[in-house]
Design an enzyme around this catalytic site. Structure first.
Site, mmCIF file in Angstrom:
data_model
loop_
_atom_site.group_PDB
_atom_site.id
_atom_site.type_symbol
_atom_site.label_atom_id
_atom_site.label_comp_id
_atom_site.label_asym_id
_atom_site.label_seq_id
_atom_site.Cartn_x
_atom_site.Cartn_y
_atom_site.Cartn_z
ATOM 1 N N ASN A 286 0.819 -1.208 0.000
ATOM 2 C CA ASN A 286 0.000 0.000 0.000
ATOM 3 C C ASN A 286 0.854 1.259 0.000
ATOM 4 O O ASN A 286 0.414 2.318 -0.468
ATOM 5 C CB ASN A 286 -0.937 0.010 1.205
ATOM 6 N N ARG B 178 2.143 -10.172 -3.246
ATOM 7 C CA ARG B 178 2.334 -11.618 -3.365
ATOM 8 C C ARG B 178 3.736 -12.016 -2.922
ATOM 9 O O ARG B 178 3.929 -13.092 -2.334
ATOM 10 C CB ARG B 178 2.068 -12.052 -4.811
ATOM 11 N N HIS C 235 -7.383 0.670 -6.118
ATOM 12 C CA HIS C 235 -8.398 1.238 -7.000
ATOM 13 C C HIS C 235 -8.880 2.601 -6.501
ATOM 14 O O HIS C 235 -9.241 3.465 -7.313
ATOM 15 C CB HIS C 235 -9.573 0.278 -7.130
ATOM 16 N N ASP D 86 -6.363 4.962 -7.704
ATOM 17 C CA ASP D 86 -6.476 5.084 -9.161
ATOM 18 C C ASP D 86 -7.581 6.055 -9.556
ATOM 19 O O ASP D 86 -7.497 6.700 -10.613
ATOM 20 C CB ASP D 86 -6.741 3.719 -9.792
#
Length: 437
Positions: free
Chosen positions: A87, A142, A156, A159
């Protein structure tokens, strides 16, 4: 003295309101009781938090450029320290777009000025960094085994702000000015983001492309444009296409010049053609995916009505544009446009992830709509001239309070939503939890 019946009623109502304030989890949650739509408080209910445990992100596919750049992104993520939270990469990415927007506001406030050469190169680099960081934050998650629904929401959500910033950067580097082309270019960059998130609500996967054209291609176009303007200036984009193309095409098509004159395109510049192609392509993306989504959705009535929020936002944003605010104070206009689109998009993103109902009527946007309507219609009223109200006073009593409302609401929304998700998933937003030895 004995209380009258009316006094007792007023005391009872006051006591009920105070009791409700004191017993709720937060100071503003009583508004949810009266409006039945969260304004302040917790947007994510208990069912939505439980849905986070079952959520799995599904991408809508990749384009050719996504696959071509993927080896570079895989190498780039290996440079990132393992202690850095995904993040944090997302936050750095959106700050790159804010930095690019800040350079535009400072050096090109009306989108007509020629900035120093280094500004265009800096914008190109910042957009490239945004693209890279936005691509590797999921890979970092990941890599550090810290993937979570919060990462998708945060990504998002950022974004949504980046989309507006990149739109105004495009208008600035091409010197479009505060004209209708600028408005529609930004609005039709915001539109696909909304529709792709709406698509996830109904189809349960997030689209980033339509056919061979996707987000990555759009970002690459902006990067190339920034470097080209930095190297050559705007003159290549201001050249009329007809005098350049006609002699060549007329060799095989003698009537080509008459054809251009007949359709009124003899003075069309390369810049006009590029902007119109962007507007037309994004219009197609919005309309095509909207119709296709309705056809495939199992809840067709809801699928039809939810984008009313987007159409209403574009309508009132146009009123705000037509009121003259972009000419009077461009930073205020574009800040309001970006802020309230981010509010709407963030609520939609959370609804897509948690299955919290996304209402076509977005109450937190009403102050923005009211300010736009008043700035556009009030100068046409007799009261405006009779009381000698200046445009500056009108802005101070409409646009500025709307902006303050938006900042307060959005801050509270982000604080409560991120806090609720972190508490439910037992994670931190910007710090990775240390694994037990």
């Amino acid at each position: 003295t004995q209380s009258t019946w009316g006094e007792k009623v007023h005391v009872f109502c006051l006591h009920s309101l105070v009791s409700n304030l004191c017993t709720q989890q937060d100071h503003f949650s009583f508004l949810r009781f009266y409006f039945n739509m969260p304004l302040f408080g917790h947007y994510i209910n208990e069912e939505g938090l439980a849905e986070l445990d079952r959520y799995q992100y599904k991408s809508g596919g990749w384009t050719y450029m996504d696959n071509a750049l993927n080896p570079f992104w895989n190498a780039a993520v290996e440079v990132v320290p393992l202690w850095m939270a995904p993040n944090l990469l997302t936050l750095l990415a959106v700050m790159c777009t804010v930095g690019a927007g800040g350079l535009c506001f400072f050096y090109m406030p009306t989108f007509t000025e020629a900035a120093p050469v280094w500004v265009y190169f800096a914008i190109g680099v910042l957009v490239f960094l945004y693209q890279t960081l936005d691509a590797i934050d999921g890979k970092q998650a990941r890599r550090t085994q810290s993937s979570s629904p919060l990462g998708q929401l945060f990504d998002h959500g950022c974004d949504s702000l980046a989309t507006s910033m990149l739109g105004l950067v495009t208008c600035a580097i091409m010197s479009l000015g505060n004209c209708e082309k600028s408005f529609w270019l930004i609005a039709l960059l915001q539109g696909p983001y909304f529709i792709f998130t709406w698509w996830e609500i109904h189809m349960h996967h997030f689209k980033t492309n339509t056919g061979a054209i996707g987000v990555t291609e759009g970002q690459l176009i902006l990067i190339v444009l920034s470097f080209l303007v930095g190297i050559f200036g705007l003159w290549p984009f201001q050249v009329a296409l007809a005098p350049v193309v006609v002699p060549v095409v007329s060799v095989v098509w003698p009537g080509f010049n008459e054809f251009l004159v007949s359709i009124g395109m003899e003075y069309l510049t390369a810049k006009d053609l590029l902007v119109m192609s962007m507007i037309c392509s994004n219009t197609f993306i919005v309309v095509y995916n909207y119709i296709l989504g309705i056809i495939q959705s199992n809840k067709k009535l809801l699928a039809v009505t939810q984008p009313i929020a987007l159409f209403a936002f574009i309508f009132f944003s146009y009123l705000l544009f037509a009121s003259g605010l972009p000419t009077y104070c461009p930073p205020l206009y574009y800040s309001l446009l970006s802020l309230f689109f981010s509010i709407m998009a963030a609520r939609e993103t959370i609804s897509a992830t948690t299955k919290v109902f996304f209402n076509p009527v977005q109450l937190p946007l009403l102050p923005y709509f009211a300010a736009a309507a008043m700035l556009y219609y009030f100068p046409k009223c007799p009261l405006y001239t009779q009381h000698n109200i200046t445009y500056e006073q009108l802005v101070n009593f409409t646009a500025l309070p709307a902006g303050m409302w938006g900042l307060v609401y959005f801050s509270d929304f982000l604080h409560t939503s991120i806090g609720d998700i972190c508490k439910h998933l037992n994670i931190n937003c910007f710090v990775l939890k240390k694994k037990a030895a």
